[in-house]
Every structure is written in structure tokens, then in C-alpha cells.
Design a protein around this motif. Structure first.
Motif, PDB file in Angstrom:
ATOM      1  N   VAL A 495       0.834  -1.199   0.000  1.00  0.00           N
ATOM      2  CA  VAL A 495       0.000   0.000   0.000  1.00  0.00           C
ATOM      3  C   VAL A 495       0.872   1.253   0.000  1.00  0.00           C
ATOM      4  N   GLU A 496       1.855   1.302   0.898  1.00  0.00           N
ATOM      5  CA  GLU A 496       2.736   2.474   1.024  1.00  0.00           C
ATOM      6  C   GLU A 496       4.184   1.990   1.096  1.00  0.00           C
ATOM      7  N   PRO A 497       4.878   1.926  -0.032  1.00  0.00           N
ATOM      8  CA  PRO A 497       6.254   1.396  -0.043  1.00  0.00           C
ATOM      9  C   PRO A 497       7.240   2.224   0.778  1.00  0.00           C
ATOM     10  N   ASN A 498       6.915   3.455   1.117  1.00  0.00           N
ATOM     11  CA  ASN A 498       7.838   4.315   1.859  1.00  0.00           C
ATOM     12  C   ASN A 498       7.531   4.383   3.351  1.00  0.00           C
ATOM     13  N   CYS A 499       6.727   3.468   3.849  1.00  0.00           N
ATOM     14  CA  CYS A 499       6.392   3.466   5.267  1.00  0.00           C
ATOM     15  C   CYS A 499       7.583   2.951   6.080  1.00  0.00           C
ATOM     16  N   VAL A 500       8.226   3.832   6.829  1.00  0.00           N
ATOM     17  CA  VAL A 500       9.454   3.478   7.549  1.00  0.00           C
ATOM     18  C   VAL A 500       9.167   2.427   8.622  1.00  0.00           C
ATOM     19  N   ARG A 501       8.130   2.623   9.410  1.00  0.00           N
ATOM     20  CA  ARG A 501       7.816   1.670  10.489  1.00  0.00           C
ATOM     21  C   ARG A 501       7.431   0.311   9.940  1.00  0.00           C
ATOM     22  N   CYS A 502       6.815   0.286   8.768  1.00  0.00           N
ATOM     23  CA  CYS A 502       6.469  -1.010   8.159  1.00  0.00           C
ATOM     24  C   CYS A 502       7.730  -1.808   7.832  1.00  0.00           C
ATOM     25  N   TRP A 503       8.761  -1.132   7.311  1.00  0.00           N
ATOM     26  CA  TRP A 503      10.024  -1.815   7.029  1.00  0.00           C
ATOM     27  C   TRP A 503      10.677  -2.297   8.324  1.00  0.00           C
ATOM     28  N   LEU A 504      10.557  -1.508   9.386  1.00  0.00           N
ATOM     29  CA  LEU A 504      11.136  -1.918  10.659  1.00  0.00           C
ATOM     30  C   LEU A 504      10.435  -3.150  11.225  1.00  0.00           C
ATOM     31  N   VAL A 505       9.099  -3.187  11.154  1.00  0.00           N
ATOM     32  CA  VAL A 505       8.352  -4.358  11.627  1.00  0.00           C
ATOM     33  C   VAL A 505       8.695  -5.580  10.790  1.00  0.00           C
ATOM     34  N   LEU A 506       8.818  -5.385   9.479  1.00  0.00           N
ATOM     35  CA  LEU A 506       9.212  -6.498   8.615  1.00  0.00           C
ATOM     36  C   LEU A 506      10.600  -7.003   8.990  1.00  0.00           C
ATOM     37  N   ALA A 507      11.535  -6.086   9.226  1.00  0.00           N
ATOM     38  CA  ALA A 507      12.885  -6.484   9.616  1.00  0.00           C
ATOM     39  C   ALA A 507      12.888  -7.221  10.952  1.00  0.00           C
ATOM     40  N   ASP A 508      12.094  -6.752  11.899  1.00  0.00           N
ATOM     41  CA  ASP A 508      12.023  -7.397  13.205  1.00  0.00           C
ATOM     42  C   ASP A 508      11.483  -8.816  13.083  1.00  0.00           C
ATOM     43  N   ALA A 509      10.428  -8.997  12.274  1.00  0.00           N
ATOM     44  CA  ALA A 509       9.855 -10.333  12.085  1.00  0.00           C
ATOM     45  C   ALA A 509      10.836 -11.255  11.371  1.00  0.00           C
ATOM     46  N   GLN A 510      11.548 -10.750  10.370  1.00  0.00           N
ATOM     47  CA  GLN A 510      12.524 -11.576   9.654  1.00  0.00           C
ATOM     48  C   GLN A 510      13.697 -11.956  10.542  1.00  0.00           C
ATOM     49  N   LEU A 511      14.139 -11.020  11.371  1.00  0.00           N
ATOM     50  CA  LEU A 511      15.231 -11.326  12.297  1.00  0.00           C
ATOM     51  C   LEU A 511      14.810 -12.393  13.302  1.00  0.00           C
ATOM     52  N   ALA A 512      13.582 -12.296  13.809  1.00  0.00           N
ATOM     53  CA  ALA A 512      13.093 -13.304  14.763  1.00  0.00           C
ATOM     54  C   ALA A 512      12.956 -14.667  14.106  1.00  0.00           C
ATOM     55  N   ALA A 513      12.658 -14.684  12.793  1.00  0.00           N
ATOM     56  CA  ALA A 513      12.521 -15.947  12.074  1.00  0.00           C
ATOM     57  C   ALA A 513      13.858 -16.505  11.613  1.00  0.00           C
ATOM     58  N   THR A 516      18.443 -13.344   8.658  1.00  0.00           N
ATOM     59  CA  THR A 516      19.235 -12.171   9.015  1.00  0.00           C
ATOM     60  C   THR A 516      19.484 -11.253   7.829  1.00  0.00           C
ATOM     61  N   GLU A 517      19.839 -11.806   6.685  1.00  0.00           N
ATOM     62  CA  GLU A 517      20.137 -10.967   5.525  1.00  0.00           C
ATOM     63  C   GLU A 517      18.894 -10.239   5.021  1.00  0.00           C
ATOM     64  N   GLN A 518      17.770 -10.944   5.027  1.00  0.00           N
ATOM     65  CA  GLN A 518      16.535 -10.268   4.626  1.00  0.00           C
ATOM     66  C   GLN A 518      16.182  -9.137   5.609  1.00  0.00           C
ATOM     67  N   ALA A 519      16.413  -9.388   6.904  1.00  0.00           N
ATOM     68  CA  ALA A 519      16.149  -8.356   7.903  1.00  0.00           C
ATOM     69  C   ALA A 519      17.059  -7.160   7.686  1.00  0.00           C
ATOM     70  N   ARG A 520      18.318  -7.423   7.333  1.00  0.00           N
ATOM     71  CA  ARG A 520      19.243  -6.318   7.083  1.00  0.00           C
ATOM     72  C   ARG A 520      18.780  -5.485   5.877  1.00  0.00           C
ATOM     73  N   GLY A 521      18.299  -6.167   4.836  1.00  0.00           N
ATOM     74  CA  GLY A 521      17.801  -5.449   3.668  1.00  0.00           C
ATOM     75  C   GLY A 521      16.576  -4.599   3.998  1.00  0.00           C
ATOM     76  N   ALA A 522      15.676  -5.128   4.827  1.00  0.00           N
ATOM     77  CA  ALA A 522      14.492  -4.363   5.218  1.00  0.00           C
ATOM     78  C   ALA A 522      14.889  -3.152   6.051  1.00  0.00           C
ATOM     79  N   LEU A 523      15.863  -3.331   6.955  1.00  0.00           N
ATOM     80  CA  LEU A 523      16.327  -2.204   7.763  1.00  0.00           C
ATOM     81  C   LEU A 523      16.935  -1.118   6.881  1.00  0.00           C
ATOM     82  N   ARG A 524      17.683  -1.525   5.873  1.00  0.00           N
ATOM     83  CA  ARG A 524      18.274  -0.535   4.965  1.00  0.00           C
ATOM     84  C   ARG A 524      17.193   0.223   4.194  1.00  0.00           C
ATOM     85  N   GLN A 525      16.120  -0.481   3.846  1.00  0.00           N
ATOM     86  CA  GLN A 525      15.002   0.205   3.179  1.00  0.00           C
ATOM     87  C   GLN A 525      14.358   1.235   4.107  1.00  0.00           C
ATOM     88  N   ALA A 526      14.261   0.907   5.400  1.00  0.00           N
ATOM     89  CA  ALA A 526      13.713   1.864   6.364  1.00  0.00           C
ATOM     90  C   ALA A 526      14.595   3.100   6.456  1.00  0.00           C
TER      91      ALA A 526
END
Length: 565
Positions: A495-513, A516-526
Motif C-alpha cells: 500500500v505504502e512502499p515508503n512506510c518506515v515503520r512497516c520496514w522496521l516491523v518487517l525487519a524485526d519479524a525476519q530477524l526473529a525468524a 538475518t540478511e533479509q532483515a538487514r535489507g528491510a532495515l536498509r530500506q527503512a
């Protein structure tokens, strides 16, 4: 000495609508004055007898349907009550205007108010840089009033009336309202065709050329972000009307109903920052709000009015033509001052005789006048707190919450908002947010599960609500459901590709799963989104919220993943 005509009080009443404007609404004192004057004049007219025609009957049916629809539809009831009160006031005004004295008084009042609005626009344009707001905090409404006054001048034979034409035209030019300028061109073309003598045609031709020049300047220089998107707004309104066919979304329900049909603004930081909460066309607004029956009554009102005036010639049709022209580009009849002024364009007399003895007339009119006085000055009406203020109070309670008691109070208030507006995605999202806070504070899985359900209800109400998907993702994180949290965050980012908090939540979920590399990419997008946001001139809280971050979560992710800002 001529006897006093009480209908003459409509002239100062029209000035009350101008001076008592609270933005596009009316202040309480102006609403009380309107109720008192119209109540007295309507009572007096009923006791003396008046003949009304099909336009008045169509207007009465439309007002009745507003009230019935407000009772049947799950809309914000204080706003619906205000629209119903506005309809009753317009019906009283039309009853008074069905008599020649009332019609003359209303026309004179609208001319005076139109001149006042024009002077206001010109003075503000000269004194303040930029486009003037006018007395209604909306230059389009003030310009429409001025053009309507220009059309009504045709009914005044006094010598001074010609001197008001330049003032009214100056006000329209100062407003830079495209719809009003088009309405002036419609009047000028008619004058060009019908004017007797070369001088009249010459003046009409000059007026046409001047109007075209001002329109061209308006399109070339004014920074109106919606100027090229009227067709898209109308398409959204049409889709909304079709989605709620045949009953409509209810009076005051368009703003919520339109959200699922909003269009994205590609290329901007926020795709859905701008909400077309008005149809920008009175016909589409009527169809989407009151459905097929409301539209049929509206068409009947217009058709019967034009039929009444047709035999009188263009001079009589001119005010109606102005209203139809400006209403084609704006939803202007939702606002009291313009709705009341538009009654001057109608012809409400006919063959149906209405007459009541004084006491029954009093029992009919004055309860309605009391209703107008109480409900008309929205959002400052005497009917209780409007929903928008209630939303703000719940959010404020969440921000300053210090313990379970504060959260419990916020939860009760949020549940009340959902019961009050079950179709509101914002109400469901706020309920989910409160339930999520309860879950985070207490560790209760049931509260987090309830939050997921509330956020999904918000998504069902508005599939383009990024915060509903984000809230669901945070709720799944609280439940330890990493894959579902990733899926919800992914929907939010679609819906909103530039949502900073959405990228952070995605990174947090990927890191918990463990990704790690996917989480790092999501954090960089944030982080990239934060840097990108600095190049946009934000004008809304929605845009600023998209660019905002969760500093605690961001700091933790950067520390664990070894990233730098």
C-alpha cells in the motif's frame, strides 16, 4: 408610509450567514439567529397561507429522506443531524420564498451577501499574499455566492445595481475559482446572445474574453495539486455511489465510504495521503450519500425548478444555471450558507395551498426551529461530542497512559466508537491499537488476538489503510507469529512502499525468524525511506507519520544487524 414587510429581515439574515461563518459551517449564534428568523417567518407564512409547487414538495421529500437515511445508516450521528437541520432550514426558507415578498427579500439578501463576499475576497487578495480564503475559508464558495448575486441582479431594476457588477466580477477574479469563472462565462454567453443592442453585446464579449484570460492565468500559475484530477475524483465518487447502490452511504457517510475507492498518487512519497472526501460534484455527492431515491428527488427538484422558470426566459433561469454550473465542479450545497443562498435560484410557488391556524402552526414550526438552533452549528452543536474529538481523546489517553486503569478507560471508549461507527476503519484500527497496548502491557495473548481481529476489520472497511496492516503485523509479533507478521507488513508496504515503520516491523519479524540478511535489507530500506523523506515538502500528518520511525526498535535492529544510520 408603507407597511413593514417582515420578509425584509432576510437581507440582514444573509449577512449573518456571512459574518457568522465558522469556516464552511455556522457559529452557534448565527445558527440561533437563523432558526429564530426562519421560524418566525415560516410560522407567519403558514398562518396567512401560501401556495407551494412541485419544487417545494421535492425539497420536502429530500429533507425527509435525509432524516430517514440518517436513522437507518450507521453514520456519525451529529453530522447527520446537522445535515438534517440544514435541510429543514432550507425547507423553511423555501416556504417563505414561495411568497413574492419572501422571494424578493431573499434575493436582496443574497445580492448583499454576494457583494460582501466579493469585497472580502478583493481586500484579502490585496492584503495577504496568495489566494484568498474568503469568509468561508474556501474561495470557491465565496466566488459561487458572488456569481449567484451577479445572476440575481437581473431581477433588480434600480440604477445602483449596475454599479455592483464590477465589484462582483472583481471578487470572482480575486478568488481565481475556475468553477465561478466558468459560471460567469455561461452568463456572459447568454447576455451576448440575448442582449438588445450593440453595447450589450460588446460588454458581454469583453466579459467573455476577460473570463477566458483569467481562466488561462489560473491554470498556468496557481499551484493546485488537484487541478488535473477532477476526472479521477469523479470516478472515485461514482464507484462509491455504485458500491452503496441503491441506498447510499447515508448523510455524512461519504468520507468513510470513499476510502476503499481512493486512487494512488504514484511518484509521491505517500500514495494515499490525499483523500477525496468530497465528490467535487453535488450530483455525485447526492447519489453516493442518499442513493437512488435521493438522486431522484434531487433531479425532480432541479427539473421542476427549470420547468417553473422556463416560460420566464433566460433572466429567470440565470441563477439556476449558475448553481448548476458551480455545483458541477464542487460539492458546495453541503455547507449552510451556500445551501440557503441557492434557495434564491428556485421558484417554489404553485397550486398546493398550505395554511394552518396559529397554534398548530406554532406546534409544527418551533420544534423544528429549536432543532435547527441546536444541531446546525456543527461541530459545535449542542448534541454532544463529535466522533473526531472522541478519536483524539482516546489517542491522548493512550499517549499518557500510566497503568491498567488508563488502558481500560481507553478500551471502553474505543469500543464505544466502534459501536457508534461500525463502518469506520479508523474506529476499528483505534480499537486494535488499544488492545495491542493492553497485550504489550499485560502479556495476554487473548488481547493480542483481539487486536488482530480489530485490525482485520479495519482492513475490511478500508483495504488501502496502511496502518491497519501495520497494526496486524505488530499484533502477530506480540503473539510470536513471525511469518504472519511478515505477511502483514508486506501488505502494508504494497500500500505504502515508503512506510518506515512497516520496514522496521518487517525487519524485526525476519530477524526473529532467522532470516538475518533479509532483515538487514528491510532495515536498509527503512533508513533509505528516512533519507528520501527529507526531500519532500510534507503537508499532512499522514505523510509525516509514514516518514516517522520507532526509535527504540530501530536502535535495537541497527545494533543487532550492525548497521549505521
Amino acid at each position: 408610509m408603507p407597511s413593514l414587510k417582515w420578509e425584509g429581515f432576510l437581507v440582514p439574515l444573509a449577512l449573518v450567514w456571512l459574518a457568522g461563518a465558522n469556516g464552511v459551517f455556522l457559529r452557534p449564534w448565527a445558527a440561533v439567529t437563523t432558526a429564530g428568523v426562519l421560524g418566525f417567518l415560516a410560522w407567519r407564512r403558514l398562518t396567512r397561507g401560501v401556495r407551494v409547487g412541485s419544487p417545494w414538495l421535492c425539497l420536502a421529500g429530500l429533507c425527509a429522506w435525509v432524516g430517514v437515511s440518517a436513522l437507518l445508516q450507521p453514520v456519525e450521528w451529529t453530522r447527520a443531524a446537522q445535515l438534517a437541520a440544514m435541510g429543514v432550514a432550507a425547507l423553511m426558507l423555501a416556504l417563505v420564498a414561495a411568497h413574492p415578498a419572501g422571494r424578493a427579500g431573499l434575493r436582496g439578501g443574497v445580492v448583499v451577501a454576494g457583494v460582501g463576499a466579493a469585497v472580502w475576497l478583493v481586500v484579502e487578495r490585496l492584503a495577504v499574499p496568495g489566494r484568498p480564503a474568503g469568509p468561508f475559508a474556501n474561495p470557491n464558495l465565496a466566488a459561487s455566492l458572488s456569481v449567484l448575486a451577479l445572476a440575481l441582479l437581473g431581477f433588480h431594476r434600480a440604477r445602483w445595481s449596475g454599479g455592483l457588477v464590477p465589484v462582483l466580477l472583481a471578487g470572482v477574479a480575486a478568488s481565481a475559482s475556475r468553477a465561478a469563472l466558468v459560471a460567469v462565462l455561461v452568463l456572459a454567453v447568454a447576455w451576448l446572445v440575448l442582449a438588445a443592442g450593440a453595447r450589450g453585446r460588446y460588454l458581454a464579449g469583453v466579459l467573455i474574453l476577460g473570463g477566458i484570460a483569467v481562466l488561462a492565468w489560473r491554470f498556468a500559475h496557481d499551484q493546485d495539486p488537484l487541478r488535473f484530477e477532477r476526472w479521477r475524483i469523479w470516478q472515485v465518487a461514482w464507484n462509491t455511489a455504485w458500491a452503496y447502490f441503491p441506498w447510499g452511504a447515508g448523510p455524512g457517510g461519504f468520507g468513510e465510504a470513499v476510502l476503499p475507492h481512493n486512487f494512488p498518487r504514484e511518484g509521491e512519497f505517500a500514495r494515499f495521503a490525499r483523500v477525496p472526501d468530497l465528490a467535487e460534484n453535488d450530483g455525485l455527492q447526492l447519489a453516493a450519500s442518499l442513493g437512488l431515491l435521493g438522486l431522484a428527488l434531487g433531479i425532480g427538484l432541479v427539473a421542476s425548478t427549470l420547468h417553473q422558470w422556463w416560460a420566464k426566459g433566460w433572466q429567470a433561469l440565470a441563477p439556476s444555471a449558475v448553481i448548476l454550473t458551480t455545483s458541477a465542479f464542487h460539492s458546495q450545497l453541503l455547507w449552510p450558507s451556500l445551501a440557503f443562498a441557492a434557495i434564491s435560484a428556485g421558484r417554489f410557488s404553485g397550486r398546493c395551498r398550505l395554511k394552518l391556524p396559529p397554534l398548530p402552526a406554532l406546534l409544527v414550526v418551533w420544534p423544528l426551529a429549536l432543532w435547527i438552533a441546536v444541531a446546525l452549528p456543527w461541530p459545535d452543536s449542542g448534541l454532544g461530542e463529535v466522533a473526531g474529538k472522541a478519536f483524539g481523546e482516546v489517542r491522548a489517553t493512550l499517549i499518557r497512559a500510566e497503568g491498567p486503569e488508563d488502558l481500560r478507560r481507553a478500551l471502553v471508549a474505543a469500543e464505544g466508537l466502534v459501536r457508534r461507527q461500525p463502518r469506520s476503519g479508523e474506529a476499528w484500527r483505534l480499537l486494535g491499537l488499544v488492545q495491542l497496548r493492553v497485550a504489550q502491557a499485560s502479556g495476554e495473548g487473548s488481547s493480542a488476538g483481539a487486536a488482530v481481529k480489530a485490525f482485520r476489520q479495519a482492513q475490511a472497511a478500508n483495504p488501502k489503510d496502511v496502518w491497519g496492516y501495520l497494526g496486524e503485523g505488530e499484533a502477530w509479533l506480540a503473539l510470536g507469529q513471525w511469518e504472519r507478521a511478515q505477511a502483514a507488513a508486506g501488505k502494508a508496504l504494497r500500500v505504502e512502499p515508503n512506510c518506515v515503520r512497516c520496514w522496521l516491523v518487517l525487519a524485526d519479524a525476519q530477524l526473529a525468524a532467522g532470516a538475518t540478511e533479509q532483515a538487514r535489507g528491510a532495515l536498509r530500506q527503512a533508513l533509505l525511506g528516512q533519507r528520501r523523506s527529507r526531500g519532500y515538502p510534507f503537508v499532512s500528518r499522514y505523510e509525516r507519520a509514514l516518514a516517522s520511525t520507532d526509535p527504540v526498535l530501530q536502535e535495537r535492529l541497527m545494533r543487532v544487524l550492525g548497521e549505521r544510520p
